[in-house]
Write an enzyme that holds these catalytic residues in place. Structure first.
Site, PDB file in Angstrom:
ATOM      1  N   ALA A 129       0.861  -1.187   0.000  1.00 22.10           N
ATOM      2  CA  ALA A 129       0.000   0.000   0.000  1.00 22.10           C
ATOM      3  C   ALA A 129       0.899   1.239   0.000  1.00 22.10           C
ATOM      4  CB  ALA A 129      -0.895  -0.005   1.236  1.00 22.10           C
ATOM      5  N   LYS A 130       0.484   2.244  -0.748  1.00 24.88           N
ATOM      6  CA  LYS A 130       1.305   3.470  -0.833  1.00 24.88           C
ATOM      7  C   LYS A 130       0.875   4.397   0.307  1.00 24.88           C
ATOM      8  CE  LYS A 130       3.088   6.461  -4.518  1.00 24.88           C
ATOM      9  NZ  LYS A 130       4.501   6.345  -4.210  1.00 24.88           N
ATOM     10  N   VAL A 131       1.403   4.101   1.484  1.00 26.64           N
ATOM     11  CA  VAL A 131       0.965   4.764   2.714  1.00 26.64           C
ATOM     12  C   VAL A 131       1.944   5.875   3.096  1.00 26.64           C
ATOM     13  CG1 VAL A 131       0.582   4.421   5.193  1.00 26.64           C
ATOM     14  CG2 VAL A 131      -0.207   2.690   3.557  1.00 26.64           C
TER      15      VAL A 131
ATOM     16  N   TYR B  77       6.674   6.158   4.104  1.00 24.81           N
ATOM     17  CA  TYR B  77       7.726   6.841   3.338  1.00 24.81           C
ATOM     18  C   TYR B  77       8.882   7.332   4.195  1.00 24.81           C
ATOM     19  CZ  TYR B  77       6.036   5.657  -1.093  1.00 24.81           C
ATOM     20  OH  TYR B  77       5.725   4.891  -2.183  1.00 24.81           O
TER      21      TYR B  77
END
Ligand code: PMP
Length: 318
Positions: free
Chosen positions: A161-163, A167
């Site tokens: 998931a691009k959470v 990052y």
């Protein structure tokens, strides 16, 4: 953004409508800011000067991934992937972009209250699009270093998931790489296999075949990764998805990274060991050439990868 335009005057999509950037600020206690409880995407638009057209690449696929990321974080997007892709085109048109663009859709926990959790906290959605400048500047090949930071494990936080909060992992790895004189970091998974760059997937070439880590290696399943795989297959190459050892990176004949911001980027060296002869490899070059044309609507075979911002609107305007 037209030249001379300020960020404050940029048109963004927030709270269900188009508004000025300056009128779409969030509060200091916003949950997503305090706890990293947000999901986002990075979508690219490519300006084709001859046609005076802006092509948006795979917008729907990015919004589908955003839906998946949001589901994992128990969030809900306000509209379907198709509807959000349409809003993205309208947003670019309203900003009258005549340049490469980078589009950042995001959904975040918006309550301004203390308490780390996912349930019972309201979601907000926004899209901001800005003119894009090359992610790696003028670099034609990257010097990469293996990071001492391991790629986040799916047992710790959802790697696919691009959470937003995840990052921090990429930021630590990238900053360490820069401090050590490299352009980009390559992270290993906890079990020691190659995972990916700080914001790119990785491919290596061995004996003429392409090898890339499979989706269980804690990678983000990149849209550009899929583009590269499709092009490579259509060019007749074999692609193997399997775990890759660190030492395999040192002996690969070619290595390249893929990402929406990075595009398809050759790797020149890894841990100061030259990849091949240090120049862009022939297989990498063949895939890059097709990709560069495809993103500007110039490859009939992949014409459905891109959607023009202005063509339909000019027709509609008469
Ligand atoms: N991995 C990570 C961690 C990323 O941030 C990105 C960029 N979104 C990628 C891989 C590449 O994904 P995509 O090709 O969809 O941009």
């Amino acid at each position: 953004m037209r030249s001379g335009m300020q960020l404050d005057d940029l048109i963004v999509y927030a709270r269900g409508d188009f508004r000025r950037y300056a009128d779409a600020k969030v509060g200091l206690l916003t949950h997503g800011l305090q706890y990293g409880t947000g999901c986002f995407e990075g979508v690219r638009g490519f300006w084709e000067q001859d046609e005076r057209e802006l092509y948006i690449l795979h917008a729907r696929d990015h919004f589908r991934r955003l839906h998946d990321s949001a589901k994992i974080l128990m969030m809900k997007l306000p509209k379907s992937a198709d509807a959000l892709a349409e809003i993205t085109l309208e947003l670019c048109a309203r900003n009258k972009f005549e340049s490469e663009v980078y589009i950042r859709p995001f959904v975040y926990k918006a309550d301004e209250a203390i308490g780390v959790r996912l349930e019972g906290v309201k979601d907000e959605f926004a899209i901001v699009a800005i003119p894009f400048v090359g992610y790696f500047g003028e670099a034609k090949g990257l010097r990469c270093g293996l990071s001492s930071w391991r790629r986040i494990e799916d047992t710790v936080a959802p790697a696919r998931a691009k959470v937003t909060g995840i990052y921090i992992n990429s930021a630590l790895a990238k900053s360490e790489a820069i401090a050590n004189g490299f352009d980009e970091a390559i992270m290993l998974s906890h079990d020691g296999h190659v995972s990916e760059g700080s914001a790119e997937n990785i491919f290596i070439v061995k004996n003429g075949d392409l090898i890339t880590p499979d989706p269980t290696q804690n990678i983000l399943e990149g849209v550009t990764r899929r583009c590269a795989m499709t092009i490579a297959r259509d060019l007749g190459f074999t692609i193997v998805e399997r775990p890759i050892d660190r030492s395999e990176l040192y002996t690969a004949s070619e290595v390249f990274l893929t990402g929406s911001a990075a595009g398809i980027m050759p790797v020149e060296s890894i841990d100061r060991r030259t990849v091949g002869d240090g120049k862009t490899g022939t297989i990498t070059k063949a895939i890059m050439d097709v990709y560069e044309r495809a993103v500007r609507g110039k490859e009939p075979r992949y014409r459905d990868w891109v959607t023009p911002v202005y063509a339909n609107r000019r027709v509609a305007a008469g």
